[in-house]
Design an enzyme around this catalytic site. Structure first.
Site, PDB file in Angstrom:
ATOM      1  N   ARG A 262      45.256  61.821  41.592  1.00  0.00           N
ATOM      2  CA  ARG A 262      46.532  62.084  40.935  1.00  0.00           C
ATOM      3  C   ARG A 262      47.655  62.030  41.958  1.00  0.00           C
ATOM      4  NH1 ARG A 262      44.938  67.016  36.747  1.00  0.00           N
ATOM      5  NH2 ARG A 262      43.352  65.833  35.617  1.00  0.00           N
ATOM      6  N   ARG A 277      46.049  71.852  45.356  1.00  0.00           N
ATOM      7  CA  ARG A 277      46.662  70.712  44.668  1.00  0.00           C
ATOM      8  C   ARG A 277      46.573  69.490  45.578  1.00  0.00           C
ATOM      9  NH1 ARG A 277      49.911  70.879  40.258  1.00  0.00           N
ATOM     10  NH2 ARG A 277      50.214  73.119  40.505  1.00  0.00           N
ATOM     11  N   GLU A 349      44.456  78.192  37.176  1.00  0.00           N
ATOM     12  CA  GLU A 349      43.700  77.328  36.265  1.00  0.00           C
ATOM     13  C   GLU A 349      42.553  76.635  36.984  1.00  0.00           C
ATOM     14  OE1 GLU A 349      43.823  72.946  34.544  1.00  0.00           O
ATOM     15  OE2 GLU A 349      45.799  73.823  34.950  1.00  0.00           O
ATOM     16  N   SER A 352      40.770  73.137  31.807  1.00  0.00           N
ATOM     17  CA  SER A 352      41.513  73.008  30.547  1.00  0.00           C
ATOM     18  C   SER A 352      40.596  72.313  29.559  1.00  0.00           C
ATOM     19  CB  SER A 352      42.787  72.180  30.729  1.00  0.00           C
ATOM     20  OG  SER A 352      43.794  72.915  31.373  1.00  0.00           O
ATOM     21  N   ARG A 391      38.700  73.664  43.133  1.00  0.00           N
ATOM     22  CA  ARG A 391      39.272  74.950  42.754  1.00  0.00           C
ATOM     23  C   ARG A 391      38.189  76.004  42.581  1.00  0.00           C
ATOM     24  NH1 ARG A 391      44.834  74.561  39.299  1.00  0.00           N
ATOM     25  NH2 ARG A 391      45.903  73.128  40.722  1.00  0.00           N
TER      26      ARG A 391
END
Length: 430
Positions: A262, A277, A349, A352, A391
């Protein structure tokens, strides 16, 4: 992709759904373009009928020896042929504009999605586990003494730039163990089929899973046109693109462990320290293809699968349903699972789980044949992290940190670490 017929039938409901997301009304613009497209198609069909009629009369005029009429009709046929071609081209252009407009409009939220503007309006639906009590001030993952030797940001920056990390030694092994543990659990206990999927995909796959055209800047594209997957949701979901499945084949439940890429466009200044991130990371993804009547229950099942991974690892978490203002573009409903990270003293998070309804299926024309007969219907598609490996590594390291700089690792990982359950302050497994 939205159903244009539903917008025609109830434009007020369409605009009301957009308003829930904070979007401006679009029905008038959509229906105006749709009306122009349909009018052009009708005009082309009328001109085609005139062309066909004149074509039949050409032969009759020639048979009568009426040269003047023959020439007039032949010229009329030629003119109508050109007129039809021009109008068809205009209709195709209008159709492309309508498709592009619909492709940029977000999915309608489900009725039970809470109204809100941003993450502050998300609603907690579950919490699990006790937050660890430390007799020292917990630090972030990259500051733990035993982790530092195995988390090399400097070398990664030298080779690749910011937002990359090289994991080494014991930390790399724990990271790999987490991914293996997740995949094994999803396959052996949760009934998913493991897939080793490509990480380079075509435009069609990105478009079908609603990553294009609106969010191209969030992903990386090679110079020869391939896209690096932002998540294996793309190849797993698009694996049924263009297919008409038997209803008996549903549900299809898939999982894959892949690299993900990403660009993190728009995230400048956010989470710049550590590996929270990154431009390149790993995820274990879950994808389900279901009958429309079963998709809501399937979403709850998938949430349970993701939660179960954290429970086996002993990581405290909470589950929230995202409000209308915080949901992703293609989602109809999303649950975020947030792991407790002591170093930041907050939940972050880690998964999801979203249902898109038939939003993606319409874009990629994925259908099934009802067992009772009748017209093929669009499937429903769902996706969720099961989990984000990096994560999860952060959560495991921070929750297990000890005063001496070592880390107590979850017992669930012992079979993948040769029975070892500690990352020592020297950065080795013991």
């Amino acid at each position: 992709m939205h159903d244009i017929r539903a917008i025609r039938d109830n434009p007020e409901a369409f605009d009301a759904a957009l308003a829930r997301r904070g979007e401006a009304a679009m029905s008038q613009a959509v229906l105006s373009l749709d009306a122009a497209r349909r009018a052009k198609i009708a005009a082309a069909e009328s001109a085609k009928a005139e062309q066909n009629k004149a074509s039949k009369e050409v032969g009759a005029a020639k048979g009568r020896g009426d040269e003047a009429e023959f020439e007039r009709l032949r010229a009329l046929v030629s003119d109508k042929k050109a007129e039809v071609a021009a109008m068809n081209a205009e209709a195709q252009e209008l159709d492309a504009k309508l498709t592009d407009m619909l492709a940029r409009i977000p999915n309608n939220p489900a009725d039970d999605v809470p109204q809100g503007d941003d993450e502050n309006d998300n609603v907690e639906v579950k919490s699990w586990g006790e937050k660890p009590a430390f007799d020292f001030k917990p630090v972030e993952h990259y500051e733990i003494k035993g982790v530092k030797p195995g988390m090399d940001f400097e070398t990664a920056a030298k080779t690749s730039g910011a937002r990359f990390v090289m994991l080494k030694g014991a930390v790399a092994r724990v990271h790999r163990a987490l991914a293996q543990f997740m995949i094994d659990t999803h396959v052996d206990e949760n009934g998913l089929t493991e897939v080793n999927s490509p990480v380079l995909v075509r435009d069609e796959a990105m478009y079908g899973t609603d990553k294009l055209p609106k969010f191209g800047e969030d992903s990386y594209q090679t110079t020869d046109g391939w896209w690096l997957v932002p998540t294996s949701e793309v190849p797993l979901t698009y694996s049924v693109g263009g297919d008409t499945l038997e209803q008996s084949a549903l549900p299809i439940r898939l999982t894959a462990h892949t690299l993900c890429f990403r660009s993190e466009a728009g995230s400048a200044g956010r989470d710049t320290a550590g590996m929270l991130r990154q431009h390149q990371f790993e995820k274990v993804e879950m994808v389900s293809i279901t009958h429309p009547d079963e998709s809501d229950a399937e979403q709850q099942r998938m949430v349970g699968c993701a939660e179960g991974i954290l429970e086996k690892l002993g990581v405290p978490y909470r589950t929230v349903i995202l409000c209308t203002g915080d949901m992703g573009f293609g989602a109809r409903r999303t649950y975020d699972i947030e792991a407790w990270v002591p170093g930041q003293d907050c939940y972050r998070e880690i998964s999801s789980v979203s249902t898109t309804g038939d939003f993606q299926a319409r874009r990629m024309n994925a259908r099934f044949k009802p067992e009772g007969g009748g017209k093929p219907q669009f499937v429903h598609t769902l996706n969720g992290s099961g989990l984000a490996v990096g994560r999860c590594l952060i959560a495991v390291l921070e929750n297990g940190q000890q005063a001496d700089g070592s880390v107590k690792l979850p017992e669930a990982l012992a079979p993948y670490l040769g029975g070892k359950t500690t990352l020592t302050a020297e950065g080795v497994l013991a």
